[in-house]
Enzyme design. Structure first.
Site, mmCIF file in Angstrom:
data_model
loop_
_atom_site.group_PDB
_atom_site.id
_atom_site.type_symbol
_atom_site.label_atom_id
_atom_site.label_comp_id
_atom_site.label_asym_id
_atom_site.label_seq_id
_atom_site.Cartn_x
_atom_site.Cartn_y
_atom_site.Cartn_z
ATOM 1 N N HIS A 62 0.815 -1.209 0.000
ATOM 2 C CA HIS A 62 0.000 0.000 0.000
ATOM 3 C C HIS A 62 0.854 1.267 0.000
ATOM 4 O O HIS A 62 1.973 1.274 0.499
ATOM 5 C CB HIS A 62 -0.879 0.032 1.249
ATOM 6 C CG HIS A 62 -1.790 -1.139 1.387
ATOM 7 N ND1 HIS A 62 -2.220 -1.605 2.600
ATOM 8 C CD2 HIS A 62 -2.373 -1.943 0.455
ATOM 9 C CE1 HIS A 62 -3.025 -2.642 2.427
ATOM 10 N NE2 HIS A 62 -3.121 -2.872 1.128
ATOM 11 N N LYS A 72 6.097 6.242 7.419
ATOM 12 C CA LYS A 72 5.592 5.384 8.491
ATOM 13 C C LYS A 72 6.736 4.901 9.375
ATOM 14 O O LYS A 72 7.835 4.645 8.889
ATOM 15 C CB LYS A 72 4.887 4.149 7.907
ATOM 16 C CG LYS A 72 3.664 4.459 7.071
ATOM 17 C CD LYS A 72 3.095 3.199 6.451
ATOM 18 C CE LYS A 72 1.880 3.506 5.591
ATOM 19 N NZ LYS A 72 1.384 2.291 4.909
ATOM 20 N N TYR A 132 1.754 1.326 13.890
ATOM 21 C CA TYR A 132 2.595 2.234 13.110
ATOM 22 C C TYR A 132 2.095 3.671 13.149
ATOM 23 O O TYR A 132 0.904 3.938 13.232
ATOM 24 C CB TYR A 132 2.757 1.743 11.670
ATOM 25 C CG TYR A 132 1.499 1.529 10.878
ATOM 26 C CD1 TYR A 132 1.086 2.438 9.913
ATOM 27 C CD2 TYR A 132 0.744 0.372 11.070
ATOM 28 C CE1 TYR A 132 -0.062 2.219 9.168
ATOM 29 C CE2 TYR A 132 -0.392 0.142 10.327
ATOM 30 C CZ TYR A 132 -0.802 1.074 9.376
ATOM 31 O OH TYR A 132 -1.944 0.858 8.642
ATOM 32 N N ASP A 170 -6.598 -6.106 -2.071
ATOM 33 C CA ASP A 170 -5.199 -6.467 -2.304
ATOM 34 C C ASP A 170 -5.070 -7.526 -3.391
ATOM 35 O O ASP A 170 -4.116 -7.515 -4.170
ATOM 36 C CB ASP A 170 -4.540 -6.940 -1.007
ATOM 37 C CG ASP A 170 -4.258 -5.789 -0.042
ATOM 38 O OD1 ASP A 170 -4.349 -4.615 -0.462
ATOM 39 O OD2 ASP A 170 -3.955 -6.068 1.128
#
Length: 194
Positions: A62, A72, A132, A170
């Site tokens: 992603h 991130k 995260y 996905d």
């Protein structure tokens, strides 16, 4: 805190020091002043926490496109996962290359992923949690994805005979061939800021 280069500009493995005793341990996983001492000045605005019940759960690859691109800082809160980042910054010396590392509760490692990378992971243990920090809020109108098993990227997920558990989104992600990346490499900050 230990900081390791990965060979992909701006992508870092960070292992915070743990202070332990008979009760357990304490670790400082983010401190803006301490990170800035090491040149990491990313401002984070959102924390995410997800649970994957089954081993073999794949999430990714992603990314969020500019102007809502996200850097991130990723860690594993429980269990074990194999975390992957793919450089998708046009003009980067490592464009199209990937880096993967096992993150677990036990090893305490974190992956600092600059904006301009596609990110994904596969779980290696039941009830695995990923936690995260993100440098921008979730903006679904800017999100994109690449196939986790795209042969042009060639990620070795180390899954053996385990069948991947994927979301419909996905499973339908596009491939790297013909991908028109919205990111451009900036060697002054290696794409780490956002």
């Amino acid at each position: 805190m230990q900081i390791e280069q990965t060979g992909l500009p701006g992508l870092l493995v960070i292992t915070p020091r743990r202070f332990g005793d008979a009760r357990g341990f304490f670790a400082e996983t983010w401190n803006s002043d301490r990170f800035a001492e090491h040149g990491i000045t990313t401002g984070f605005v959102q924390d995410n926490h997800s649970l994957s019940a089954q081993p073999g759960t794949v999430r990714g690859l992603h990314f969020q496109a500019p102007p809502r691109a996200q850097a991130k800082l990723v860690r594993c809160g429980r269990g074990v996962l194999f975390d992957v980042a793919v450089d998708i910054r046009r003009g980067s010396p490592s464009y199209g290359r990937w880096f993967g590392i096992e993150l677990s509760f036990e090893n305490g490692k974190q992956l600092m992923i600059p904006a301009g990378f596609a990110h994904g992971f596969v779980t290696r243990a039941p009830e695995t949690e990923i936690i995260y920090k993100c440098s921008d809020i979730y903006a679904p109108e800017t999100e994109g994805a690449l196939r986790f098993d795209d042969p042009d990227i060639g990620i070795d997920w180390g899954m053996g005979d385990t069948a991947p558990i994927l979301s419909d989104k996905d499973a339908a992600a596009g491939g790297f061939a013909g991908f028109d990346s919205p990111f451009t490499f900036d060697e002054t900050n290696e794409g780490a800021g956002a």
